[in-house]
Design an enzyme around this catalytic site. Structure first.
Site, PDB file in Angstrom:
ATOM      1  CD  GLU A 162      -2.677   1.093  -0.050  1.00 18.55           C
ATOM      2  OE1 GLU A 162      -3.466   0.184  -0.305  1.00 18.55           O
ATOM      3  OE2 GLU A 162      -2.468   2.033  -0.838  1.00 18.55           O
ATOM      4  CE  LYS A 222       4.779   0.568   2.216  1.00 17.98           C
ATOM      5  NZ  LYS A 222       3.460   1.013   2.367  1.00 17.98           N
ATOM      6  CB  CYS A 278       5.399   3.731   6.800  1.00 19.86           C
ATOM      7  SG  CYS A 278       3.946   2.717   6.550  1.00 19.86           S
TER       8      CYS A 278
HETATM    9  C1  UDX Z   1       4.213   7.179   4.070  1.00 18.46           C
HETATM   10  C2  UDX Z   1       4.349   7.121   2.548  1.00 18.46           C
HETATM   11  O1  UDX Z   1       4.252   8.452   2.026  1.00 18.46           O
HETATM   12  C3  UDX Z   1       3.278   6.222   1.952  1.00 18.46           C
HETATM   13  O2  UDX Z   1       3.463   6.092   0.559  1.00 18.46           O
HETATM   14  C4  UDX Z   1       3.364   4.846   2.604  1.00 18.46           C
HETATM   15  O3  UDX Z   1       2.334   4.014   2.135  1.00 18.46           O
HETATM   16  C5  UDX Z   1       3.267   4.961   4.116  1.00 18.46           C
HETATM   17  O4  UDX Z   1       4.270   5.858   4.598  1.00 18.46           O
HETATM   18  P1  UDX Z   1       2.609   8.433   5.784  1.00 18.46           P
HETATM   19  O5  UDX Z   1       3.596   8.004   6.812  1.00 18.46           O
HETATM   20  O6  UDX Z   1       1.173   8.152   6.013  1.00 18.46           O
HETATM   21  O7  UDX Z   1       2.964   7.776   4.365  1.00 18.46           O
HETATM   22  O8  UDX Z   1       2.724  10.018   5.557  1.00 18.46           O
HETATM   23  P2  UDX Z   1       3.772  10.955   4.769  1.00 18.46           P
HETATM   24  O9  UDX Z   1       2.992  11.990   4.087  1.00 18.46           O
HETATM   25  O10 UDX Z   1       4.713  10.188   3.952  1.00 18.46           O
HETATM   26  O11 UDX Z   1       4.552  11.677   5.959  1.00 18.46           O
HETATM   27  C6  UDX Z   1       5.440  10.991   6.809  1.00 18.46           C
HETATM   28  C7  UDX Z   1       6.100  11.960   7.763  1.00 18.46           C
HETATM   29  O12 UDX Z   1       7.037  12.799   7.089  1.00 18.46           O
HETATM   30  C8  UDX Z   1       5.127  12.907   8.473  1.00 18.46           C
HETATM   31  O13 UDX Z   1       5.495  13.050   9.811  1.00 18.46           O
HETATM   32  C9  UDX Z   1       5.299  14.195   7.711  1.00 18.46           C
HETATM   33  O14 UDX Z   1       4.960  15.323   8.487  1.00 18.46           O
HETATM   34  C10 UDX Z   1       6.781  14.162   7.392  1.00 18.46           C
HETATM   35  N1  UDX Z   1       7.144  14.980   6.222  1.00 18.46           N
HETATM   36  C11 UDX Z   1       6.676  14.653   4.988  1.00 18.46           C
HETATM   37  C12 UDX Z   1       7.989  16.076   6.387  1.00 18.46           C
HETATM   38  O15 UDX Z   1       8.430  16.379   7.499  1.00 18.46           O
HETATM   39  N2  UDX Z   1       8.325  16.813   5.284  1.00 18.46           N
HETATM   40  C13 UDX Z   1       7.880  16.517   4.038  1.00 18.46           C
HETATM   41  O16 UDX Z   1       8.246  17.228   3.090  1.00 18.46           O
HETATM   42  C14 UDX Z   1       7.023  15.402   3.888  1.00 18.46           C
END
Ligand code: UDX
Ligand code: ADP
Length: 464
Positions: A162, A222, A278
């Site tokens: 996913e 993944k 993740c």
């Molecule tokens: C992530 C992956 O994006 C997704 O494809 C996978 O299926 C699961 O893991 P998720 O953890 O739900 O998704 O959120 P994501 O938007 O990736 O953000 C992860 C973390 O990184 C958050 O704490 C977010 O605030 C942080 N982040 C993200 C940053 O600090 N800066 C950014 O530019 C992007």
């Protein structure tokens, strides 16, 4: 092969939204989501659809449309397995907290339990799909357990990782960049199973965006995708510290760098550190796998992404203490935002937990406001760290239901989740109600520094 009945084991952040969207797009398929957690299933079945256990924009509308028609939530795992042609395994795979691989490897006990349960219950052939993020070659273990039951049932194991991100899960499911399906593509039966799953997704996703690979490539893709994304965040966070000492602005650097089409602009937002279920788990997993194959340079390379992230959380908290005259003991600090990112009520690995823990060790008093996270969850996150007793956590931390209340009589405010509503708070009113100097620490680079300084705040944003 036409699929009529799907069972999904695990009604969490992945299983719930994914199955809701499949049910909506494939009304002819009956989708049953099962979980051993009775309370969670009860919430999914709550007559008030706004009370489902997972907050995701747009999700409650889809559940409203499909629940009771072709989407069902149940604790009867055996029955759902028995009736299904296709079983998604969507249970949690946390980092191991004991034994070999403690703190690094994924704990596969929930996956194994599912496999054994399927093996015990199934009476006819099944397609079993790993949806949870798993270390490479887990499918082989699944196959081994299922094939050795001796009851003649045949299984095809697919990997269908996913890629949805929380907070945008519904949008990501409806319009994914790609869907990845790994299977035994060398054999006719394997290909038939892959095609059965391709047909489901093809109901709403263009076929060219549905990639099919062998199982190992799918599993490793993944982990690789999450490692690359997390690495970008750690890279820009490393630059944020350099920006702070040189006078550069990290958003300006990110913009300039991101305009290079080879680099691209996404995932370059500097923050107090990435969280979520993740990134950390998958990278630790990658590090563990690499080390177990003796690939120490590969392992060290990826481990640095986590080291940088831990550093970012710690240095944000340390900077708060240092700025506030080297002591926060007895001072009230308002924490705005507890979720690991906006638009979710998930707090797993949220930077807020670690920042709060650091400040509590410095004997600060904390008042937290998050629009979607419950008080119970916040205490449970702090208790889980085991830094102090539950009683002390409850004495030192108060959870309130408005940002304004949290900030009243505070010495400092820390923004730890980028919720939209924090942008338009009445910051002048907040300033008036705080102790002076009124410190405002923006861990998400959410607020306009100029207007906050004009109000009178001592304003600090990461990367400035
Ligand atoms: C992530 C992956 O994006 C997704 O494809 C996978 O299926 C699961 O893991 P998720 O953890 O739900 O998704 O959120 P994501 O938007 O990736 O953000 C992860 C973390 O990184 C958050 O704490 C977010 O605030 C942080 N982040 C993200 C940053 O600090 N800066 C950014 O530019 C992007
Ligand atoms: P994710 O983010 O991967 O979806 P969650 O923790 O939100 O993870 O969801 C996983 C769900 O799987 C939990 O609700 C948990 O109760 C459920 N679960 C774990 N093991 C089993 C099992 N053997 N049978 C049914 N459900 C299970």
């Amino acid at each position: 092969m036409k699929i009529k009945n799907i069972c999904c084991i695990g009604a969490g952040y992945v299983g719930g939204p994914t199955m809701a969207v499949i049910a909506q797009k494939c009304p002819e398929i009956k989708v049953t989501v099962v979980d051993i957690n009775e309370n969670r299933i009860k919430k999914w079945n709550d007559p008030d659809v706004e009370k489902i256990p997972i907050y995701e924009p747009g999700l409650s509308d889809i559940v409203k449309e499909t629940r009771g028609k072709n989407l069902f939530f149940s604790t009867d795992v055996d029955q759902a397995i028995e009736k299904a042609d296709m079983i998604f395994i969507s249970v949690n795979t946390p980092t191991k907290t004991y034994g070999i691989g403690k703190g690094m490897a994924a704990d596969l006990k929930y996956i194994e339990l599912c496999a054994r349960q399927i093996a015990r219950v199934a009476k006819d052939d099944k397609i079993v799909i790993e949806k949870s993020t798993l270390p490479v070659r887990t499918a082989a273990a699944l196959k081994n357990i299922l094939d050795n039951t001796g009851n003649g049932v045949k299984y095809q194991i697919l990997s269908n990782p996913e890629f949805l991100a929380e907070g945008t899960a519904v949008e990501d499911l409806l319009n994914p960049d790609r869907v990845l399906i790994g299977g035994d593509i060398e054999t006719e039966n394997g290909m038939e199973a892959v095609n059965a799953l391709v047909d489901i997704y093809a109901t709403w996703i263009p076929k060219e965006n549905i990639l099919t690979t062998n199982v190992w490539s799918s599993e490793l893709s993944k982990l690789t995708a999450n490692a690359f994304l997390a690495q970008r965040v750690s890279s820009i966070n490393a630059m944020s510290q350099l920006c702070e000492v040189t006078g550069a602005d990290v958003d300006e650097v990110a913009r300039a760098v991101g305009k290079d089409s080879r680099i691209g602009s996404k995932f370059l937002k500097s923050s107090v550190g990435f969280g979520g279920s993740c990134f950390q788990k998958d990278i630790l997993n990658l590090v563990y796998i690499s080390r177990s194959f003796g690939l120490n340079e590969v392992a060290d390379y990826w481990e640095q992404v986590i080291i940088m992230n831990d550093h970012q959380k710690r240095r944000f908290a340390a900077n708060m203490v240092q700025t506030m005259f080297n002591t926060v003991a007895g001072k009230k600090i308002a924490i705005l935002g507890w979720a690991f990112k906006k638009d979710t009520n998930d707090t797993r690995e949220s930077a807020a937990i670690y920042v709060a823990d650091y400040l509590l060790n410095e004997q600060a008093e904390i008042e937290v406001y998050d629009p979607k996270v419950t008080e119970e969850q916040i205490y449970s996150d702090l208790d889980y760290l085991g830094s102090r007793s539950g009683d002390v956590n409850r004495q030192a931390v108060t959870v309130v239901d408005s940002a304004l209340v949290a900030c009243e009589d505070a010495h400092a405010v820390a923004i730890l989740t980028e919720w939209d509503e924090f942008v338009n708070l009445d910051w002048k009113k907040i300033y008036d109600k705080m102790y002076k100097p009124a410190f405002l620490f923006d861990g998400r680079r959410l607020l306009n520094s100029k207007t906050k300084k004009e109000i009178g705040f001592d304003f600090y944003a990461i990367g400035n």
